[in-house]
Design a protein around this motif. Structure first.
Motif, short mmCIF file in Angstrom:
data_model
loop_
_atom_site.label_atom_id
_atom_site.label_comp_id
_atom_site.label_asym_id
_atom_site.label_seq_id
_atom_site.Cartn_x
_atom_site.Cartn_y
_atom_site.Cartn_z
N GLY A 28 37.09 -5.03 6.09
CA GLY A 28 37.87 -5.61 5.01
C GLY A 28 37.07 -5.54 3.73
N PRO A 29 37.72 -5.74 2.61
CA PRO A 29 37.01 -5.59 1.33
C PRO A 29 35.98 -6.68 1.11
CG PRO A 29 39.20 -6.46 0.97
CD PRO A 29 39.10 -6.13 2.44
N GLY A 30 34.92 -6.30 0.44
CA GLY A 30 33.92 -7.26 0.00
C GLY A 30 33.98 -7.32 -1.51
N PHE A 31 34.04 -8.50 -2.04
CA PHE A 31 34.12 -8.67 -3.49
C PHE A 31 32.73 -8.86 -4.07
CE2 PHE A 31 38.35 -9.93 -2.08
CZ PHE A 31 39.14 -9.19 -2.96
N VAL A 32 32.52 -8.27 -5.24
CA VAL A 32 31.24 -8.41 -5.94
C VAL A 32 31.51 -8.71 -7.41
CG1 VAL A 32 29.92 -6.93 -4.39
CG2 VAL A 32 31.08 -5.91 -6.33
N LEU A 33 30.60 -9.47 -8.00
CA LEU A 33 30.64 -9.76 -9.43
C LEU A 33 29.51 -8.94 -10.07
CD1 LEU A 33 31.18 -13.59 -9.24
CD2 LEU A 33 32.83 -11.92 -10.09
N THR A 34 29.86 -8.07 -11.01
CA THR A 34 28.87 -7.21 -11.67
C THR A 34 29.04 -7.32 -13.18
OG1 THR A 34 30.36 -5.31 -11.57
CG2 THR A 34 28.82 -5.59 -9.73
N PRO A 35 28.01 -6.94 -13.95
CA PRO A 35 28.16 -6.95 -15.41
C PRO A 35 29.29 -6.02 -15.84
CG PRO A 35 25.85 -6.73 -14.80
CD PRO A 35 26.66 -6.57 -13.54
N GLN A 36 30.02 -6.45 -16.87
CA GLN A 36 31.12 -5.63 -17.39
C GLN A 36 30.58 -4.33 -17.97
OE1 GLN A 36 33.49 -7.85 -20.19
NE2 GLN A 36 34.02 -9.40 -18.69
N GLN A 37 31.35 -3.27 -17.79
CA GLN A 37 31.01 -1.96 -18.37
C GLN A 37 31.24 -2.03 -19.88
OE1 GLN A 37 30.36 0.98 -16.34
NE2 GLN A 37 30.18 -0.38 -14.59
N LEU A 90 31.21 -10.85 -16.75
CA LEU A 90 31.21 -10.17 -15.46
C LEU A 90 32.56 -9.54 -15.16
CD1 LEU A 90 29.28 -12.82 -13.33
CD2 LEU A 90 28.37 -10.80 -14.49
N GLN A 91 32.55 -8.65 -14.18
CA GLN A 91 33.80 -8.09 -13.67
C GLN A 91 33.84 -8.26 -12.17
OE1 GLN A 91 34.15 -3.92 -14.57
NE2 GLN A 91 32.62 -3.29 -13.09
N LEU A 92 35.04 -8.47 -11.65
CA LEU A 92 35.26 -8.59 -10.22
C LEU A 92 35.61 -7.21 -9.70
CD1 LEU A 92 35.64 -10.48 -7.72
CD2 LEU A 92 38.07 -10.53 -8.34
N ASP A 93 34.85 -6.75 -8.71
CA ASP A 93 35.11 -5.45 -8.10
C ASP A 93 35.21 -5.66 -6.60
OD1 ASP A 93 35.55 -2.73 -7.87
OD2 ASP A 93 33.52 -2.14 -8.42
N ALA A 94 35.73 -4.66 -5.90
CA ALA A 94 35.84 -4.72 -4.45
C ALA A 94 35.26 -3.46 -3.85
CB ALA A 94 37.30 -4.88 -4.04
N ASP A 95 34.57 -3.65 -2.75
CA ASP A 95 34.00 -2.54 -2.02
C ASP A 95 34.72 -2.47 -0.68
OD1 ASP A 95 32.37 -0.53 -1.05
OD2 ASP A 95 30.74 -1.88 -0.53
N PRO A 96 35.63 -1.49 -0.52
CA PRO A 96 36.37 -1.42 0.75
C PRO A 96 35.44 -1.08 1.91
CG PRO A 96 37.01 0.36 -0.76
CD PRO A 96 35.96 -0.45 -1.45
N SER A 97 35.69 -1.69 3.05
CA SER A 97 34.92 -1.39 4.25
C SER A 97 35.83 -1.54 5.46
CB SER A 97 33.71 -2.31 4.37
OG SER A 97 34.12 -3.61 4.71
N THR A 98 35.33 -1.16 6.62
CA THR A 98 36.15 -1.24 7.83
C THR A 98 36.45 -2.68 8.22
OG1 THR A 98 34.14 -1.10 9.15
CG2 THR A 98 35.33 0.94 8.77
#
Length: 95
Positions: A85-94, A75-83
């Motif tokens: 604060g960021p939300g972290f998500v775990l998604t399959p690695q590219q 998996l990879q840890l990614d962040a989705d910025p929002s008003t």
């Protein structure tokens, strides 16, 4: 090994700075004690002795507890910025 995107690095660094986390601290990912199969993310002042540091760039401290590491290997840890604060998500690695 879990990878960390540039968005996630920026979010972790920003949150850690805002929270006054020491330089050796960072974001820790661990199995949820209350919800098996889920993960908890928390800012910590330092890693636990058994934690693995996963950001290969060496720029950002992201730690994974040793029991969670195998489940996060692909998996990879990614962040989705929002008003709010960021939300972290775990998604399959590219690939």
């Amino acid at each position: 090994m879990l990878t960390v995107t540039d968005n996630a690095r920026t979010a972790v660094d920003t949150l850690a700075e805002q929270a006054g986390v020491p330089a050796e601290g960072g974001l820790r990912i661990a199995q949820s004690a209350e919800q098996p199969g889920n993960f908890e993310l928390a800012l910590v002042p330092a890693p636990q002795p058994e934690d693995q540091r996963v950001d290969e760039s060496g720029q950002t401290n992201v730690f994974v507890d040793s029991e969670s590491a195998p489940a996060l290997d692909t998996l990879q840890l990614d962040a989705d910025p929002s008003t709010e604060g960021p939300g972290f998500v775990l998604t399959p690695q590219q690939a």
